[in-house]
Design a protein around this motif. Structure first.
Motif, PDB file in Angstrom:
ATOM      1  N   SER A 211       0.829  -1.199   0.000  1.00  0.00           N
ATOM      2  CA  SER A 211       0.000   0.000   0.000  1.00  0.00           C
ATOM      3  C   SER A 211       0.867   1.254   0.000  1.00  0.00           C
ATOM      4  O   SER A 211       0.892   2.000  -0.963  1.00  0.00           O
ATOM      5  CB  SER A 211      -0.946   0.005   1.209  1.00  0.00           C
ATOM      6  N   GLN A 212       1.591   1.489   1.079  1.00  0.00           N
ATOM      7  CA  GLN A 212       2.378   2.708   1.206  1.00  0.00           C
ATOM      8  C   GLN A 212       3.823   2.387   1.557  1.00  0.00           C
ATOM      9  O   GLN A 212       4.114   1.354   2.162  1.00  0.00           O
ATOM     10  CB  GLN A 212       1.781   3.619   2.287  1.00  0.00           C
ATOM     11  N   THR A 371      -6.195  -0.291  -2.398  1.00  0.00           N
ATOM     12  CA  THR A 371      -4.983  -0.196  -3.205  1.00  0.00           C
ATOM     13  C   THR A 371      -5.261   0.328  -4.606  1.00  0.00           C
ATOM     14  O   THR A 371      -4.431   0.189  -5.503  1.00  0.00           O
ATOM     15  CB  THR A 371      -4.278  -1.564  -3.283  1.00  0.00           C
ATOM     16  N   THR A 373      -5.863   3.424  -7.355  1.00  0.00           N
ATOM     17  CA  THR A 373      -5.107   4.649  -7.607  1.00  0.00           C
ATOM     18  C   THR A 373      -5.564   5.809  -6.734  1.00  0.00           C
ATOM     19  O   THR A 373      -4.755   6.460  -6.057  1.00  0.00           O
ATOM     20  CB  THR A 373      -5.232   5.052  -9.090  1.00  0.00           C
ATOM     21  N   LEU A 376      -5.042   5.505  -2.714  1.00  0.00           N
ATOM     22  CA  LEU A 376      -3.631   5.599  -2.355  1.00  0.00           C
ATOM     23  C   LEU A 376      -3.141   7.039  -2.478  1.00  0.00           C
ATOM     24  O   LEU A 376      -2.390   7.530  -1.622  1.00  0.00           O
ATOM     25  CB  LEU A 376      -2.791   4.681  -3.236  1.00  0.00           C
ATOM     26  N   GLN A 379      -4.587   9.179   0.391  1.00  0.00           N
ATOM     27  CA  GLN A 379      -4.012   8.959   1.723  1.00  0.00           C
ATOM     28  C   GLN A 379      -2.825   9.874   1.997  1.00  0.00           C
ATOM     29  O   GLN A 379      -2.557  10.236   3.143  1.00  0.00           O
ATOM     30  CB  GLN A 379      -3.592   7.494   1.877  1.00  0.00           C
ATOM     31  N   THR A 380      -2.113  10.275   0.959  1.00  0.00           N
ATOM     32  CA  THR A 380      -0.947  11.146   1.153  1.00  0.00           C
ATOM     33  C   THR A 380      -1.335  12.539   1.624  1.00  0.00           C
ATOM     34  O   THR A 380      -0.461  13.311   2.031  1.00  0.00           O
ATOM     35  CB  THR A 380      -0.131  11.280  -0.150  1.00  0.00           C
ATOM     36  N   PRO A 387       2.684   6.187  -2.188  1.00  0.00           N
ATOM     37  CA  PRO A 387       1.893   5.114  -2.783  1.00  0.00           C
ATOM     38  C   PRO A 387       2.793   4.168  -3.565  1.00  0.00           C
ATOM     39  O   PRO A 387       3.763   4.591  -4.196  1.00  0.00           O
ATOM     40  CB  PRO A 387       0.943   5.855  -3.737  1.00  0.00           C
ATOM     41  N   ARG A 389       1.765   2.457  -6.085  1.00  0.00           N
ATOM     42  CA  ARG A 389       1.302   2.441  -7.476  1.00  0.00           C
ATOM     43  C   ARG A 389       1.762   3.724  -8.150  1.00  0.00           C
ATOM     44  O   ARG A 389       1.534   4.827  -7.647  1.00  0.00           O
ATOM     45  CB  ARG A 389      -0.222   2.325  -7.559  1.00  0.00           C
ATOM     46  N   ALA A 392      -0.860   6.367  -8.755  1.00  0.00           N
ATOM     47  CA  ALA A 392      -1.271   7.137  -7.582  1.00  0.00           C
ATOM     48  C   ALA A 392      -0.297   8.272  -7.311  1.00  0.00           C
ATOM     49  O   ALA A 392      -0.705   9.375  -6.928  1.00  0.00           O
ATOM     50  CB  ALA A 392      -1.377   6.220  -6.372  1.00  0.00           C
TER      51      ALA A 392
END
Length: 445
Positions: A211-212, A371, A373, A376, A379-380, A387, A389, A392
């Protein structure tokens, strides 16, 4: 993560993933802050030796599980073809994947590390997931490790549906049969890129999905008394070890982890050979010899908040630090610090589903959603973890509490990853005890 890391989970194992904490328990940059309740109790940190200052580290038992590979096979989450996956078509709002409603037997129990990290998951993932699917989420906080889950599985009374794990626990839990195989379809990126090409290498694993990412990197002061050399600022790992051009104190975490890797990199070793070298006596000797070159300038730290204090006080001109506390110092506290991403050491957190999870179908839907795009990237806005991905990373915006562009502080942007080294958590699980002993003997000399 345990109290301390994902303090800031390298804040958990801290390091992240599974970095050995010098305080006696794993530290994660995303760990729950001190005082946060967790399902499991944590050990009292061992006292430092009064004569040497060396602190024994708790090192998990060696893993028999082989490191996961970057390839996607039948035991790894399968990506959908170009375009939306069958159960993850773009929602009408355009910012969340649409997920078919499941019929769980109760709230989906999602277990994670607590603190700001879990808050970021709630805001970016949990609430949108519930709005989209109608599935309620019950969040639990734990301190990492497999003991609680192992007890649930052995008793046939599994109560957890989804668990946020570090790489070592993901591999060992998979080998023990504690986690389900991830054979379901993973959604393509919002631009249609298939999952296997969109996720960073090594983040799609047989029993877990990344995930991160968090990282250990270097920081220096840009204030009036900050580090300077011919009107130039440090930009590389080699600059950290160059005390002639950049004289002054150096802050390092009191642990062999990251320090031995950086020592070899600064000595000219190729990133691809670092962990092979550290499996040899010659490589370990070479790493400690490089550390000897700056030994008299080192100020050791344990708490993830200490690097910022060391820089602010002038005790050091450069220091290692976790990227999350460094972000807080720069973006929130407005400290005159700058980051050096050259040869950052990064690792990840992953989602896994316990074997026998009561709501397995909903758990799969949650991971596919979490998970994607957009979640993720979203969340930042709350925490500077990168991320895993690529799609993302391209959609990352600003910090929710200030007008700060988050991309500058993320480990997984293309620029910041250019010279990065992925932490080999399984190496440290296997070789950690002997290298910790060697490190403490070196400190005591």
């Amino acid at each position: 993560m345990t109290n301390g890391r994902h303090a800031a989970s390298l804040i958990g194992v801290l390091f992240l993933g599974t970095v050995l904490a010098t305080t006696g328990s794993p530290v994660r940059a995303q760990d729950a802050p001190a005082g946060a309740s967790v399902d499991s109790t944590t050990e009292t940190p061992p006292a430092a030796d009064p004569a040497t200052g060396a602190v024994p580290e708790t090192v998990p038992a060696a893993s028999s599980a082989a490191p996961s590979t970057d390839s996607v096979d039948s035991a790894t989450p399968v990506e959908s073809g170009a375009g939306p996956a069958p159960a993850a078509a773009a929602a009408s709002s355009g910012d969340t994947p649409e997920v078919e409603p499941a019929k769980p037997t109760g709230p989906l129990v999602v277990v994670s590390w607590g603190g700001v990290y879990s808050q970021s998951q709630e805001e970016a993932i949990h609430h949108p997931f519930t709005r989209t699917t109608g599935i309620e989420i019950s969040r639990k906080v734990y301190g990492g490790g497999l003991d609680q889950l192992r007890a649930q599985v052995e008793a046939g009374e599994v109560t957890w549906d989804v668990v946020d794990v570090d790489p070592v626990d993901a591999a060992e839990g998979c080998a023990e049969g504690l986690f389900q195989q991830m054979t379901f379809m993973m959604p393509a990126a919002s631009d249609g890129t298939v999952a296997s090409a969109d996720f960073l290498p090594g983040t799609l694993q047989p029993c877990a999905v990344g995930s991160q990412a968090w990282s250990m990197l270097l920081a220096y002061s840009t204030g009036p008394d900050g580090v300077r050399a011919d009107d130039a600022s440090p930009t590389t790992l080699q600059d950290f070890f160059d005390t002639d051009r950049f004289p002054g104190g150096r802050g390092l975490r009191r642990t062999p982890m990251a320090n031995l890797e950086w020592a070899l990199l600064a000595d000219g070793a190729a990133p691809t050979e670092i962990y092979d070298l550290l499996r040899t006596e010659a490589g370990v000797t070479r790493a400690f010899a490089k550390l000897d070159s700056i030994r008299d300038e080192i100020v050791w730290w344990n708490d993830p908040r200490e690097p910022g204090r060391l820089l602010a006080s002038g005790r050091v001109i450069m220091t290692s630090t976790y990227n999350a506390p460094a972000f807080a110092d720069i973006a929130v506290r407005q400290q005159p610090f700058a980051l050096i991403w050259d040869h950052q050491l990064w690792d990840i957190d992953l989602w896994a589903i316990p074997a026998g999870a009561p709501n397995g179908e909903a758990a799969q839907q949650f991971i596919r959603f979490a998970t994607g795009t957009e979640p993720l990237a979203r969340q930042t806005r709350w925490i500077p973890y990168g991320p895993v991905r690529r799609s993302a990373v391209a959609e990352v915006g600003s910090y929710v509490h200030a007008d700060v562009e988050m991309a500058d502080f993320l480990p997984t942007t293309e620029e910041n990853l250019a010279s990065a080294l992925r932490n080999d958590a399984l190496f440290w699980r296997e070789r950690g005890p002997e290298l910790v002993a060697r490190f403490n003997a070196w400190l005591a000399r």
